[in-house]
Write an enzyme that holds these catalytic residues in place. Structure first.
Site, PDB file in Angstrom:
ATOM      1  N   SER A  99       0.858  -1.197   0.000  1.00  0.00           N
ATOM      2  CA  SER A  99       0.000   0.000   0.000  1.00  0.00           C
ATOM      3  C   SER A  99       0.887   1.237   0.000  1.00  0.00           C
ATOM      4  CB  SER A  99      -0.891   0.004   1.243  1.00  0.00           C
ATOM      5  OG  SER A  99      -0.087   0.147   2.405  1.00  0.00           O
ATOM      6  N   ASP A 100       0.334   2.368  -0.381  1.00  0.00           N
ATOM      7  CA  ASP A 100       1.124   3.609  -0.345  1.00  0.00           C
ATOM      8  C   ASP A 100       1.041   4.217   1.067  1.00  0.00           C
ATOM      9  OD1 ASP A 100       2.701   5.739  -1.054  1.00  0.00           O
ATOM     10  OD2 ASP A 100       1.462   6.427  -2.723  1.00  0.00           O
ATOM     11  N   HIS A 101       1.893   5.199   1.269  1.00  0.00           N
ATOM     12  CA  HIS A 101       2.061   5.887   2.551  1.00  0.00           C
ATOM     13  C   HIS A 101       0.713   6.339   3.127  1.00  0.00           C
ATOM     14  CE1 HIS A 101       4.237   8.522   5.287  1.00  0.00           C
ATOM     15  NE2 HIS A 101       5.346   7.978   4.844  1.00  0.00           N
TER      16      HIS A 101
END
Ligand code: BGC
Length: 761
Positions: free
Chosen positions: A283-285
């Site tokens: 997942s992204d930040h």
């Protein structure tokens, strides 16, 4: 009889050879399975969750806290640390964790590492596979030398809206060009085998459609037909995965109403089931927490459940996995099998990287910071070469360029001497003080600093909020407190004394970054005033643009005698610009994105569909698809870029018909009809004239470069194969339909140089 025996013998040889060739692989994968099964059987649920956590040092999470968590088996990978002694320490502590599982060591290696290459939009402007390869290879080489083993690149989001700040990180508007760049990045960074010491694992991002945010506003939603997705926007991610990218990073945005991080259709049905991706999904930040704001999770625990159910393996900058996954498993909301599966993806990757046998690969705890940042570790030659290939010549009236080195030159503008800006965004491992600015590059090139004068001329903008918002103070873009008039007067004074004025204008690097969308794509007023004043001097005016996105430049285009798009060129940018200004390199770059006349035209891209009422050329276009106050076409089209020489091209097709198993050879004759050696990018476009769905007016399907001496002739060849004619038809089947195809050859996407063939039934 004899012949039969011989054939049998040969068959036996080949067959046994095949078996032998397969055996080690079979053994290796069986060995891997046993190793991982064994490991998983020893791991507690807590440790399995640890492998799904990617963490960076910062805020409350001090280095010591991170080290303790690593040793407890609660972290699988770290990112954003580029200091080797720290990385070594982290790996050392991982090897003291209960099951001694080594860490991933990650960083955003986006366009270079210690040596900064042009931003990716610039790299794409080379339209040169070898230049793209060089940038990727050097980046991976430097990053692995620093002990890193994984990166969050390439970004292959198709970008057709220059209001979005992250267009600078991608390779532009076109699926084919972007796919080629993405594929090369993956191949050159990961290398043949992940176990290669110099291999840097890639994470293709941001899956999916991040570049299609509504209105170009950062983090906004996307909504798109499946046909357009599969035909255009998903193509580059698929290309990078087919090239072997072992990690996919998920986009922060909503895709047709469901955030990508929570999107089971996208992450499981398409990515895993249709594309058979068996790597790691990260997942992204902050994406998991954001599912609450998106309105698809009620609280952090629910967000973790939704993300894992959709298909997320690793949580980046994890806040919640450790806290909630064990609880969710206990309650039966997630099964331990699901966690095992995610953990297996991670362990398999670590195994294939050879981390279990060589956890310290490329790590050197004695490498101190001074040495890490040393000038002699840089690849300046490669960076200069790629940088000059990235420059696009947009205008050159009366062949004012190239300049002779004996001219008196006035250099003006807020970007002429900014070491920070020329590096562009996402250049965190680069050193600002090692960058060559245009002022320095030009002075070096003319070898006589007396003939070069310099004035700052104007601030990038007089909007103090912008400076604050983008954090443009300090080490970043300069701000001069003197009154604007005073700075302009100073610039005009040196302009009047010079033979030619070169103005460096555009954006601060921070204006073309994550979280930097714009609604106005013109140059800020301060810079416009400066250019107006310079124009008034009557001196020849060369405008050198430094920016991270297409801007609206009609006024500047009219003012300029010559105009160069240089993006943010990186560590060697100033030298590269000087090479082009003085003709030591004949510009060959081509635009990877259309430049609109005005924001109202957006999206403007070359591969659009035809309408029922196409606009003709003769009139205003009443009752045709048009604006009454603007052209439909962009100011600068996709693929456009001039040279100091001129080229003529004609071409032929090997046949006017093709069947399923056949192919068409496109032979292009290119001639340098000017007086300077130069390189041309021959661009091949295709149009499926009639099909079960409307097809674009033109699509890029190939490009090749050719370098020719003055008056030299050469030939470029392309092969059109059946598979290249396929598209998603009215039933969403990927097929080629018989009928007429137009083939276009040219030096940009507006070419009308056309031949036709028919695909037979
Ligand atoms: C960006 C990603 C990046 C990540 C790690 C996020 O904000 O969207 O592209 O890889 O940060 O730095």
């Amino acid at each position: 009889m004899m012949i039969k025996k011989l054939a049998l013998f040969l068959f036996f040889l080949v067959f046994s050879g095949l078996l032998l060739a397969q055996e080690p692989n079979g053994d290796a994968s069986a060995e891997k399975k046993v190793f991982i099964d064994n490991l998983l059987s020893k791991m507690t649920l807590q440790e399995k969750v640890g492998q799904l956590r990617l963490v960076s040092v910062g805020g409350d999470l001090t280095l010591n806290k991170v080290l303790d968590q690593i040793q407890a088996g609660e972290i699988g990978g770290i990112f954003n640390t580029v200091v080797e002694p720290d990385l070594s320490q982290m790996q050392e502590r991982a090897l003291k964790s209960p099951n001694k599982i080594p860490l991933f060591l990650g960083f955003d290696v986006i366009h270079g590492h210690r040596t900064v290459f042009p931003i990716n939009l610039g790299i794409a402007s080379t339209w040169d596979r070898s230049a793209i390869a060089k940038a990727a290879e050097v980046s991976a080489d430097e990053a692995t030398s620093d002990g890193l083993n994984i990166t969050w690149a390439p970004m292959v989001d198709i970008t057709r809206d220059p209001r979005w700040g992250r267009v600078s990180e991608g390779f532009g508007e076109d699926p084919y060009l972007t796919s080629e760049a993405g594929r090369i990045f993956v191949e050159k960074m990961q290398k043949q085998s992940l176990a290669d010491k110099k291999s840097l694992v890639t994470s293709v991002k941001h899956f999916a459609l991040y570049g299609a945010v509504e209105g170009g506003r950062e983090y906004n939603s996307t909504d798109m037909s499946e046909r357009k997705m599969f035909q255009e926007y998903l193509v580059p991610y698929k290309a990078a995965i087919d090239a072997g990218s072992r990690v996919v990073m998920v986009s922060l945005v909503s895709v047709n109403g469901i955030p990508a991080t929570a999107n089971h259709w996208l992450l499981t049905e398409v990515l895993r089931n249709q594309w058979h991706f068996d790597g790691v999904v990260v997942s992204d930040h902050g994406a998991i927490r954001e599912l609450i704001n998106h309105g698809v999770a009620s609280d952090p625990k629910d967000a973790v459940r939704v993300a894992i159910k959709a298909g997320i393996d690793i949580s980046m900058n994890d806040e919640y996995f450790l806290q909630f996954v064990p609880e969710l498993v206990k309650e039966g909301a997630i099964s331990e099998d699901e966690i095992n599966q995610a953990c297996r993806h991670v362990l398999e990757l670590k195994y294939d990287m050879g981390l279990f046998s060589d956890p310290y690969r490329n790590l050197d705890p004695k490498l101190d910071i001074e040495t890490m940042f040393a000038n002699d570790r840089l690849h300046r030659k490669e960076a200069r070469d790629v940088a000059r290939r990235s420059i696009v010549l947009l205008k050159n009236n009366d062949e004012i360029l190239p300049l002779t080195k004996n001219k008196k030159i006035a250099i003006v503008g807020p970007l002429a001497d900014s070491q920070r800006d020329i590096l562009g965004s996402w250049s965190g491992a680069g050193r600002v003080n090692l960058a060559v600015t245009p002022l320095e590059g030009i002075k070096r090139a003319v070898n006589n600093s007396n003939s070069v004068s310099y004035a700052f001329g104007a601030n990038l903008s007089d909007d103090a909020n912008l400076y604050r918002f983008l954090n443009l103070y300090g080490e970043t873009s300069k701000f001069d407190n003197r009154p604007a008039d005073k700075m302009i007067t100073e610039a005009v004074k040196i302009a009047k004394k010079a033979d030619v004025v070169i103005a460096f204008v555009g954006e601060a690097e921070g204006m073309a970054h994550e979280s930097s969308s714009r609604t106005d794509l013109s140059l800020p007023a301060t810079q416009k005033q400066l250019l107006k004043a310079l124009k008034k001097t009557g001196k020849p005016l060369v405008i050198v643009l430094m920016n991270g996105r297409p801007l609206t430049l009609s006024e500047e285009y009219a003012q300029a005698d010559a105009m160069l798009e240089t993006w943010f060129l990186g560590t060697e940018g100033g030298n590269a610009i000087a090479d082009v200004l003085f003709g030591d390199y004949n510009p060959s770059g081509k635009l990877p994105m259309s430049f609109p006349y005005n924001v109202g035209q957006i999206p403007v891209y070359y591969s659009h569909l035809n309408t029922g009422r196409p606009r003709g050329t003769e009139n205003m276009g009443k009752y045709t698809t048009s604006y009454f106050d603007s052209p439909n076409e962009p100011l600068f089209p996709f693929g456009f870029g001039l040279s100091y020489t001129n080229f003529a091209m004609d071409f032929s097709l090997s046949s006017s018909e093709m069947n399923k198993n056949g192919e068409i050879i496109v032979k292009v004759n290119v001639e340098n009809i000017g007086n300077k050696e130069g390189m041309q990018t021959v661009q091949l476009y295709l149009q499926d004239v009639t099909a079960s769905v409307s097809r674009p007016v033109k699509e890029l399907i190939g490009f090749e470069n050719i370098s020719l001496k003055p008056h030299e002739k050469g030939e470029v060849e392309f092969v059109i194969k059946y598979d290249m004619l396929k598209f998603w038809n009215d039933k969403m089947q990927y097929v080629a339909e018989p009928g007429k195809f137009n083939v276009f050859i040219g030096s940009d996407s507006t070419t009308q140089n056309k031949q036709t063939f028919t695909l037979l039934d």
